[in-house]
Design an enzyme around this catalytic site. Structure first.
Site, PDB file in Angstrom:
ATOM      1  N   LYS A  89      -6.188  19.908  61.575  1.00 33.93           N
ATOM      2  CA  LYS A  89      -5.677  18.698  60.862  1.00 33.93           C
ATOM      3  C   LYS A  89      -5.025  19.272  59.551  1.00 33.93           C
ATOM      4  O   LYS A  89      -5.918  19.687  58.757  1.00 33.93           O
ATOM      5  CB  LYS A  89      -6.630  17.660  60.734  1.00 33.93           C
ATOM      6  CG  LYS A  89      -5.982  16.502  60.322  1.00 33.93           C
ATOM      7  CD  LYS A  89      -5.138  15.733  61.456  1.00 33.93           C
ATOM      8  CE  LYS A  89      -4.245  14.704  60.859  1.00 33.93           C
ATOM      9  NZ  LYS A  89      -2.617  15.248  60.480  1.00 33.93           N
ATOM     10  N   GLN A 110      -7.395  22.445  52.845  1.00 37.75           N
ATOM     11  CA  GLN A 110      -7.666  21.399  53.620  1.00 37.75           C
ATOM     12  C   GLN A 110      -9.049  21.374  54.364  1.00 37.75           C
ATOM     13  O   GLN A 110      -9.447  20.470  54.890  1.00 37.75           O
ATOM     14  CB  GLN A 110      -6.461  21.478  54.713  1.00 37.75           C
ATOM     15  CG  GLN A 110      -6.064  20.346  55.415  1.00 37.75           C
ATOM     16  CD  GLN A 110      -5.159  19.436  54.584  1.00 37.75           C
ATOM     17  OE1 GLN A 110      -4.248  19.810  54.055  1.00 37.75           O
ATOM     18  NE2 GLN A 110      -5.594  18.221  54.780  1.00 37.75           N
ATOM     19  N   LYS A 113     -11.424  19.959  52.084  1.00 38.59           N
ATOM     20  CA  LYS A 113     -10.942  18.411  51.847  1.00 38.59           C
ATOM     21  C   LYS A 113     -11.408  17.688  53.230  1.00 38.59           C
ATOM     22  O   LYS A 113     -12.024  16.299  53.098  1.00 38.59           O
ATOM     23  CB  LYS A 113      -9.302  18.283  51.759  1.00 38.59           C
ATOM     24  CG  LYS A 113      -8.807  17.066  51.406  1.00 38.59           C
ATOM     25  CD  LYS A 113      -7.280  17.025  51.643  1.00 38.59           C
ATOM     26  CE  LYS A 113      -6.589  18.003  50.695  1.00 38.59           C
ATOM     27  NZ  LYS A 113      -5.248  17.840  50.570  1.00 38.59           N
ATOM     28  N   LYS A 125      -2.476  23.957  57.981  1.00 42.42           N
ATOM     29  CA  LYS A 125      -1.334  23.703  57.209  1.00 42.42           C
ATOM     30  C   LYS A 125      -0.076  24.516  57.856  1.00 42.42           C
ATOM     31  O   LYS A 125      -0.347  25.366  58.580  1.00 42.42           O
ATOM     32  CB  LYS A 125      -1.561  24.177  55.786  1.00 42.42           C
ATOM     33  CG  LYS A 125      -0.361  23.427  54.904  1.00 42.42           C
ATOM     34  CD  LYS A 125      -1.169  21.881  54.518  1.00 42.42           C
ATOM     35  CE  LYS A 125      -0.215  21.223  53.920  1.00 42.42           C
ATOM     36  NZ  LYS A 125      -0.924  19.872  53.118  1.00 42.42           N
ATOM     37  N   GLY A 164       2.712  14.733  57.439  1.00 45.42           N
ATOM     38  CA  GLY A 164       3.724  15.138  56.270  1.00 45.42           C
ATOM     39  C   GLY A 164       3.017  15.885  55.090  1.00 45.42           C
ATOM     40  O   GLY A 164       1.785  16.078  55.039  1.00 45.42           O
ATOM     41  N   ASP A 165       3.773  16.355  54.289  1.00 47.01           N
ATOM     42  CA  ASP A 165       3.675  16.951  52.977  1.00 47.01           C
ATOM     43  C   ASP A 165       4.974  16.924  52.358  1.00 47.01           C
ATOM     44  O   ASP A 165       5.812  16.279  52.768  1.00 47.01           O
ATOM     45  CB  ASP A 165       3.043  18.300  53.152  1.00 47.01           C
ATOM     46  CG  ASP A 165       2.304  18.864  51.912  1.00 47.01           C
ATOM     47  OD1 ASP A 165       1.149  18.371  51.678  1.00 47.01           O
ATOM     48  OD2 ASP A 165       2.875  19.709  51.209  1.00 47.01           O
ATOM     49  N   THR A 208      -2.492   8.275  50.379  1.00 45.98           N
ATOM     50  CA  THR A 208      -2.803   9.436  49.317  1.00 45.98           C
ATOM     51  C   THR A 208      -2.721   9.071  47.950  1.00 45.98           C
ATOM     52  O   THR A 208      -3.522   8.999  47.348  1.00 45.98           O
ATOM     53  CB  THR A 208      -1.927  10.603  49.565  1.00 45.98           C
ATOM     54  OG1 THR A 208      -1.968  11.066  50.990  1.00 45.98           O
ATOM     55  CG2 THR A 208      -2.456  11.644  49.088  1.00 45.98           C
ATOM     56  N   ASN A 239       6.068  10.492  48.059  1.00 43.17           N
ATOM     57  CA  ASN A 239       5.167   9.773  48.610  1.00 43.17           C
ATOM     58  C   ASN A 239       3.991   9.285  47.889  1.00 43.17           C
ATOM     59  O   ASN A 239       3.565   8.357  47.742  1.00 43.17           O
ATOM     60  CB  ASN A 239       5.032  10.396  49.966  1.00 43.17           C
ATOM     61  CG  ASN A 239       3.822   9.505  50.600  1.00 43.17           C
ATOM     62  OD1 ASN A 239       2.561   9.898  50.602  1.00 43.17           O
ATOM     63  ND2 ASN A 239       3.997   8.513  51.532  1.00 43.17           N
ATOM     64  N   SER A 382      -5.084   9.704  57.801  1.00 43.54           N
ATOM     65  CA  SER A 382      -4.321  10.274  59.345  1.00 43.54           C
ATOM     66  C   SER A 382      -5.629  10.310  60.262  1.00 43.54           C
ATOM     67  O   SER A 382      -5.203  10.025  61.528  1.00 43.54           O
ATOM     68  CB  SER A 382      -3.955  11.956  59.104  1.00 43.54           C
ATOM     69  OG  SER A 382      -2.776  11.794  58.351  1.00 43.54           O
TER      70      SER A 382
HETATM   71  P1  NDP Z   1       7.383  14.386  48.561  1.00 42.75           P
HETATM   72  O1  NDP Z   1       8.193  15.380  49.229  1.00 42.75           O
HETATM   73  O2  NDP Z   1       7.406  12.983  49.009  1.00 42.75           O
HETATM   74  O3  NDP Z   1       7.555  14.491  46.895  1.00 42.75           O
HETATM   75  C1  NDP Z   1       7.346  15.673  46.263  1.00 42.75           C
HETATM   76  C2  NDP Z   1       7.788  15.255  44.926  1.00 42.75           C
HETATM   77  O4  NDP Z   1       7.246  16.170  43.829  1.00 42.75           O
HETATM   78  C3  NDP Z   1       9.166  15.303  44.758  1.00 42.75           C
HETATM   79  O5  NDP Z   1       9.581  13.988  43.544  1.00 42.75           O
HETATM   80  C4  NDP Z   1       9.714  16.396  44.226  1.00 42.75           C
HETATM   81  O6  NDP Z   1      10.876  16.419  43.519  1.00 42.75           O
HETATM   82  C5  NDP Z   1       8.538  16.816  43.330  1.00 42.75           C
HETATM   83  N1  NDP Z   1       8.318  18.494  43.574  1.00 42.75           N
HETATM   84  C6  NDP Z   1       8.071  19.085  44.542  1.00 42.75           C
HETATM   85  N2  NDP Z   1       8.105  20.360  44.283  1.00 42.75           N
HETATM   86  C7  NDP Z   1       8.428  20.535  42.833  1.00 42.75           C
HETATM   87  C8  NDP Z   1       8.510  21.656  42.113  1.00 42.75           C
HETATM   88  N3  NDP Z   1       8.528  22.613  42.627  1.00 42.75           N
HETATM   89  N4  NDP Z   1       8.834  21.202  40.645  1.00 42.75           N
HETATM   90  C9  NDP Z   1       8.982  19.891  40.393  1.00 42.75           C
HETATM   91  N5  NDP Z   1       8.777  19.130  41.250  1.00 42.75           N
HETATM   92  C10 NDP Z   1       8.568  18.939  42.426  1.00 42.75           C
HETATM   93  O7  NDP Z   1       5.869  15.056  48.642  1.00 42.75           O
HETATM   94  P2  NDP Z   1       4.382  14.359  48.525  1.00 42.75           P
HETATM   95  O8  NDP Z   1       4.348  13.196  47.545  1.00 42.75           O
HETATM   96  O9  NDP Z   1       4.045  13.998  50.002  1.00 42.75           O
HETATM   97  O10 NDP Z   1       3.558  15.472  48.300  1.00 42.75           O
HETATM   98  C11 NDP Z   1       3.538  15.722  46.681  1.00 42.75           C
HETATM   99  C12 NDP Z   1       2.118  16.534  46.516  1.00 42.75           C
HETATM  100  O11 NDP Z   1       1.167  15.844  47.046  1.00 42.75           O
HETATM  101  C13 NDP Z   1       2.190  17.851  47.331  1.00 42.75           C
HETATM  102  O12 NDP Z   1       1.353  18.693  46.371  1.00 42.75           O
HETATM  103  C14 NDP Z   1       1.251  17.730  48.386  1.00 42.75           C
HETATM  104  O13 NDP Z   1       0.756  18.611  48.924  1.00 42.75           O
HETATM  105  C15 NDP Z   1       0.225  16.627  47.934  1.00 42.75           C
HETATM  106  N6  NDP Z   1      -0.361  15.668  49.030  1.00 42.75           N
HETATM  107  C16 NDP Z   1       0.519  15.073  49.941  1.00 42.75           C
HETATM  108  C17 NDP Z   1      -0.310  14.168  50.571  1.00 42.75           C
HETATM  109  C18 NDP Z   1       0.640  13.269  51.627  1.00 42.75           C
HETATM  110  O14 NDP Z   1      -0.007  12.628  52.216  1.00 42.75           O
HETATM  111  N7  NDP Z   1       1.779  13.242  51.779  1.00 42.75           N
HETATM  112  C19 NDP Z   1      -1.635  14.351  50.939  1.00 42.75           C
HETATM  113  C20 NDP Z   1      -2.296  15.004  50.176  1.00 42.75           C
HETATM  114  C21 NDP Z   1      -1.736  15.684  49.343  1.00 42.75           C
HETATM  115  P3  NDP Z   1      12.138  16.728  44.182  1.00 42.75           P
HETATM  116  O15 NDP Z   1      12.532  15.559  45.185  1.00 42.75           O
HETATM  117  O16 NDP Z   1      13.492  16.807  43.274  1.00 42.75           O
HETATM  118  O17 NDP Z   1      12.194  18.198  44.889  1.00 42.75           O
HETATM  119  O1  2IT Z   2      -2.453  17.867  51.902  1.00 44.52           O
HETATM  120  C1  2IT Z   2      -2.736  16.878  52.829  1.00 44.52           C
HETATM  121  O2  2IT Z   2      -3.911  16.509  52.713  1.00 44.52           O
HETATM  122  C2  2IT Z   2      -1.659  16.373  53.401  1.00 44.52           C
HETATM  123  N1  2IT Z   2      -0.456  16.679  53.308  1.00 44.52           N
HETATM  124  C3  2IT Z   2      -2.020  15.257  54.594  1.00 44.52           C
HETATM  125  C4  2IT Z   2      -2.450  16.009  55.807  1.00 44.52           C
HETATM  126  C5  2IT Z   2      -2.711  14.907  56.937  1.00 44.52           C
HETATM  127  O3  2IT Z   2      -2.933  15.416  57.887  1.00 44.52           O
HETATM  128  O4  2IT Z   2      -2.410  13.401  56.830  1.00 44.52           O
END
Ligand code: NDP
Ligand code: 2IT
Length: 450
Positions: A89, A110, A113, A125, A164-165, A208, A239, A382
């Protein structure tokens, strides 16, 4: 030389070309020695040597045709890291920086976590170096279909369940789901983060960001404090960041920043979540658009920051929520946050703080919620989606959010009790790493060498 040092040395030689992976292992290993000393069975069963190697790495070519009729080639991957506790997962990341080293770091995190959630899920992943930015809707659809044309043989509701991520949200999950269904004729919960129309769970989108705030609330309560009325800085504008801001406002805190890869917004009046959602979720535009719509907001482009820094950390705050990406908060940032009186860090992103920054937070004694604990609400929800799909039920928002709240509380409790057990109360890095590790290691020993 200790067991952790010995394994780390071998790993560093073998994977010197995967620095973020080595960093993620180092962050876990720096906590584990006391638990390994307490139970020699872990070394006898070579648990560290085994746990650092993914059970399987799948790599494939993704070819698709863009709107100009030109053939495009990307690389796709799935790292199926550890299935001791349940089916693989973890999310999928679509970003030009994606490579095996990044996915191994994310997959390794992961495992622990997912273990901390106490739900039956293994760690994985995947993703691609595809860049969704600037692509048309049809190009994104064609890419997702091409990606699933290969991935479908390796996933399934009880085998491996992606989500997603970065760069993969509801839109991409929907295209991936549609193609899986087409290829297999099976309507099953093979992905999470689906739209509620076809098996998605209410509150998964929010989970998240909400979870990172719930975790911060528990950390602050542990010190007899609260987030209410506090100024908060948030990085990212995707997100996780959006729903982190939303929950902060719901509990009476004031998020004053967000950022994307091109710049940051600072607004002492507070982030307008409705406008942020419109700009990022609907228009998929840059934060310059947010600044056009909100007169009180000040936009600073990345070109105005000191090199390699995210300027959100310069804004004085009581609590900080890194929600963008790995290594976005370095030792200089940590020093500024601490000097400005920040009392709480809750990591929404995966490994957002460098090792030096983590050590500075731990030494300072402030509340520090490491990513694998603080952002586990996403994957936990999830799993709640998987449970609803498997039992053909759907739960209302309050039910799912209530379960999420309890899971985050139990992760906090487990990490802080484990930290106490090992004589380092308040060290949630140690508590989360040991608590997450022990369950996986014990299950691996019980299941034998296989
Ligand atoms: P999104 O794609 O929705 O958003 C990512 C955000 O971070 C955007 O604003 C993006 O800017 C910015 N960003 C990404 N890469 C960079 C970079 N190299 N430098 C500067 N800004 C950056 O992703 P999420 O919100 O889903 O994920 C954000 C973080 O949370 C990640 O580390 C992810 O692994 C983690 N995460 C996500 C989960 C989920 O459920 N979605 C769960 C647990 C952790 P821009 O759009 O300009 O690229
Ligand atoms: O980093 C993370 O925990 C995620 N991107 C979410 C993973 C998931 O299976 O919901």
């Amino acid at each position: 030389m200790s067991y952790t040092q010995k394994v780390m040395e071998d790993l560093t030689k073998r994977y010197s070309h995967q620095p973020v992976f080595l960093q993620a292992v180092q962050e876990v290993f720096m906590s584990l020695q006391p638990a390994l000393d307490k139970n020699p069975a872990y070394e006898e069963h070579k648990i560290l040597e085994r746990i650092v190697e993914p059970e399987r790495i799948i790599g494939f070519r993704v070819e698709w045709v863009d709107d100009k009729g030109e053939i495009q080639i990307n690389r796709g991957y799935r790292v199926q890291y550890n299935s001791a506790l349940g089916p693989y997962k973890g999310g999928l990341r679509f970003h030009p920086s994606v490579n095996i080293g990044i996915l191994k770091f994310l997959g390794f995190e992961q495992i622990f976590k997912n273990s901390l959630t106490d739900l039956p899920i293994g760690g994985a992943k995947g993703g691609s170096d595809f860049d969704p930015k600037g692509k048309s809707e049809l190009e994104v659809m064609r890419f997702c279909q091409a990606f699933m044309n290969e991935l479908y043989r390796h996933v399934g509701a009880t085998i491996d369940v992606p989500a997603g991520d970065i760069g993969v949200g509801g839109r991409e999950v929907a295209y991936l789901f549609g193609q899986y269904k087409k290829l297999t004729t099976s309507y099953e919960g093979v992905l999470t983060g689906k739209h509620v129309l076809f098996g998605g769970s209410l509150a998964r989108t929010e989970a998240t960001g909400y979870g990172a705030v719930y975790f911060a609330q528990d950390m602050m309560a542990g010190r007899g404090d609260t987030l209410e009325g506090k100024t908060c800085v948030v990085s990212g504008a995707g997100n996780v960041a959006i729903y982190c801001c939303q929950k902060l406002q719901q509990i009476g805190a004031n998020p004053v920043t967000v950022s994307d890869s091109r710049g940051m917004i600072h607004d002492p009046e507070g982030i307008r979540v409705d406008i942020l959602k419109q700009v990022k979720e609907v228009e998929r535009a840059s934060l310059t658009r947010y600044a056009e719509l909100v007169p009180t907001a000040r936009y600073t482009p990345v070109s105005d920051y000191p090199a390699g820094r995210n300027a959100v950390w310069n804004v004085p705050c009581d609590a900080a929520f890194p929600c963008a990406t790995q290594n976005e908060l370095n030792i200089e940032d940590a020093k500024i946050l601490l000097a400005n009186g920040c009392k709480c860090i809750s990591e929404g992103a995966n490994m957002p703080s460098t090792l030096e920054a983590v050590n500075a937070f731990l030494a300072s004694g402030i509340c520090y919620g490491p990513a694998k604990a603080a952002n586990a609400g996403g994957v936990a929800t999830s799993q709640l989606e998987m449970a609803q799909n498997a039992s053909m039920q759907d739960w209302d928002f309050a039910t799912v959010d209530g379960k999420l709240r309890r899971i985050m509380h139990s992760i906090y409790f487990n990490a802080s009790e484990t930290a106490k057990e090992f004589g380092q109360p308040n060290n949630l890095v140690l508590g989360a790493n040991i608590a997450g590790f022990r369950k996986v290691a014990d299950a691996m020993i019980a299941q034998g060498v296989c």
